[in-house]
Motif scaffolding. Sequence first.
Motif, PDB file in Angstrom:
ATOM      1  N   ASP A   8       1.097  -1.351  -0.272  1.00 48.81           N
ATOM      2  CA  ASP A   8       0.383  -0.325  -0.080  1.00 48.81           C
ATOM      3  C   ASP A   8       0.898   1.483   0.233  1.00 48.81           C
ATOM      4  OD1 ASP A   8       0.725   0.299   2.850  1.00 48.81           O
ATOM      5  OD2 ASP A   8      -0.719   0.069   3.581  1.00 48.81           O
ATOM      6  N   ASP A   9       1.868   1.461   0.300  1.00 49.00           N
ATOM      7  CA  ASP A   9       2.885   2.734   0.102  1.00 49.00           C
ATOM      8  C   ASP A   9       3.677   2.820  -0.592  1.00 49.00           C
ATOM      9  OD1 ASP A   9       3.221   2.587   2.930  1.00 49.00           O
ATOM     10  OD2 ASP A   9       4.083   0.779   2.397  1.00 49.00           O
ATOM     11  N   GLY A  10       2.703   2.152  -2.550  1.00 49.16           N
ATOM     12  CA  GLY A  10       3.560   2.721  -4.117  1.00 49.16           C
ATOM     13  C   GLY A  10       4.666   1.017  -4.309  1.00 49.16           C
ATOM     14  N   TYR A  11       4.569   1.046  -5.766  1.00 48.50           N
ATOM     15  CA  TYR A  11       5.523   0.415  -6.361  1.00 48.50           C
ATOM     16  C   TYR A  11       6.681   0.420  -5.712  1.00 48.50           C
ATOM     17  CZ  TYR A  11       6.771   4.024 -10.429  1.00 48.50           C
ATOM     18  OH  TYR A  11       6.408   5.174 -10.919  1.00 48.50           O
ATOM     19  N   PRO A  67      -4.807  -0.782  -2.583  1.00 46.90           N
ATOM     20  CA  PRO A  67      -4.292  -2.735  -2.899  1.00 46.90           C
ATOM     21  C   PRO A  67      -4.706  -2.865  -3.672  1.00 46.90           C
ATOM     22  CG  PRO A  67      -3.286  -0.817  -0.731  1.00 46.90           C
ATOM     23  CD  PRO A  67      -4.497  -0.142  -2.376  1.00 46.90           C
ATOM     24  N   THR A  68      -5.901  -3.191  -2.841  1.00 45.37           N
ATOM     25  CA  THR A  68      -7.595  -3.863  -3.329  1.00 45.37           C
ATOM     26  C   THR A  68      -7.684  -3.907  -4.779  1.00 45.37           C
ATOM     27  OG1 THR A  68      -8.567  -3.840  -1.326  1.00 45.37           O
ATOM     28  CG2 THR A  68      -9.490  -5.584  -3.024  1.00 45.37           C
ATOM     29  N   THR A 105      -2.054  -2.881   3.428  1.00 46.12           N
ATOM     30  CA  THR A 105      -1.355  -4.133   2.931  1.00 46.12           C
ATOM     31  C   THR A 105      -1.916  -4.874   3.583  1.00 46.12           C
ATOM     32  OG1 THR A 105       0.572  -2.661   3.863  1.00 46.12           O
ATOM     33  CG2 THR A 105       0.672  -4.996   3.950  1.00 46.12           C
ATOM     34  N   VAL A 106      -2.350  -5.511   4.954  1.00 44.37           N
ATOM     35  CA  VAL A 106      -3.893  -6.576   5.145  1.00 44.37           C
ATOM     36  C   VAL A 106      -5.036  -6.167   4.116  1.00 44.37           C
ATOM     37  CG1 VAL A 106      -5.247  -7.042   6.822  1.00 44.37           C
ATOM     38  CG2 VAL A 106      -3.054  -6.412   7.766  1.00 44.37           C
ATOM     39  N   ALA A 107      -5.177  -5.692   3.733  1.00 45.26           N
ATOM     40  CA  ALA A 107      -6.126  -5.064   2.691  1.00 45.26           C
ATOM     41  C   ALA A 107      -5.867  -6.066   1.252  1.00 45.26           C
ATOM     42  CB  ALA A 107      -6.642  -3.966   2.286  1.00 45.26           C
ATOM     43  N   ALA A 108      -4.345  -5.851   0.731  1.00 50.08           N
ATOM     44  CA  ALA A 108      -4.005  -6.594  -0.219  1.00 50.08           C
ATOM     45  C   ALA A 108      -3.948  -8.150  -0.258  1.00 50.08           C
ATOM     46  CB  ALA A 108      -2.526  -6.384  -1.014  1.00 50.08           C
ATOM     47  N   ALA A 109      -3.292  -8.138   0.828  1.00 47.10           N
ATOM     48  CA  ALA A 109      -3.770 -10.104   1.698  1.00 47.10           C
ATOM     49  C   ALA A 109      -5.407 -10.513   1.111  1.00 47.10           C
ATOM     50  CB  ALA A 109      -2.564  -9.789   2.445  1.00 47.10           C
ATOM     51  N   THR A 110      -6.223  -9.651   1.377  1.00 49.92           N
ATOM     52  CA  THR A 110      -7.226 -10.244   2.363  1.00 49.92           C
ATOM     53  C   THR A 110      -8.435 -10.674   0.545  1.00 49.92           C
ATOM     54  OG1 THR A 110      -7.735  -9.317   3.615  1.00 49.92           O
ATOM     55  CG2 THR A 110      -9.436  -9.604   3.285  1.00 49.92           C
TER      56      THR A 110
END
Length: 251
Positions: A8-11, A67-68, A105-110
């Motif tokens: 979530d911090d960017g590429y 991120p999602t 970050t957790v959302a991307a994993a979720t």
Amino acid sequence: MRILISNDDGYLATGLSVLAESLAEFADISVVAPDKNRSAASNSLTLEMPLRAHESENGYIRVDGTPTDCVHLAITGLLDHEPDMVFAGINHGSNLGDDVLYSGTVAAATEGRFLGLPAVAISMASNDPKHFATAGKVAVTLLKKIIENPLPKDTLLNVNVPDVPYSELKGYQSTRLGQRHKAEPVIKSSDPRGSEIYWVGPPGKEQDAGPGTDFYAIKTGYVSITPLQLDLTRYDRMEEISQWLSQGNQE
């Protein structure tokens, strides 16, 4: 093994590149990440406008979304091959206790877990992290464990790493989420034209942070690993709510 990496911090974030470089030795990786910082985006999905994805000079794919969005696009058609699992991070800051409800970050994993893949979110427990290499080694350790003893498809791990050299880690602990006090008040200010503006205040300090919690593990020098579930139902309250509904007059 094919691994999708996002954050979530960017590429361009340091943590993302460290995670990608650490895992690349052991798996085929694809990096799909937001084009800018999207911290605290939670599980937001963009529905009212199209998303654009571009390959960057470093080979990562940047997306003008959350991120999602990144993980959803990657798994549902952006990549040529569907990944076997998702790693998100390395986040520039902790995701402890109530933080997981807001964390991009957790959302991307979720999102990876929503789409049927085991997923791991990794964060540095510092507001100004220095030892990303430590979290990179933690990620490799977890990946090796997953390869040797695969996790169930419904597994989502939230990992927080102390900001210390790897040699100074005390070990790994399986933990539960702690809790914070209520968030600090908003910060009121004004823009150059005199209109009132507000900044969201800092998160609350630790409240439930005793032994067994993710807060306590970090405080005592351990890597915190918290298994999360996506079913938020409070099953032990269902009968109580049923009785509550049946009491008194109902229209």
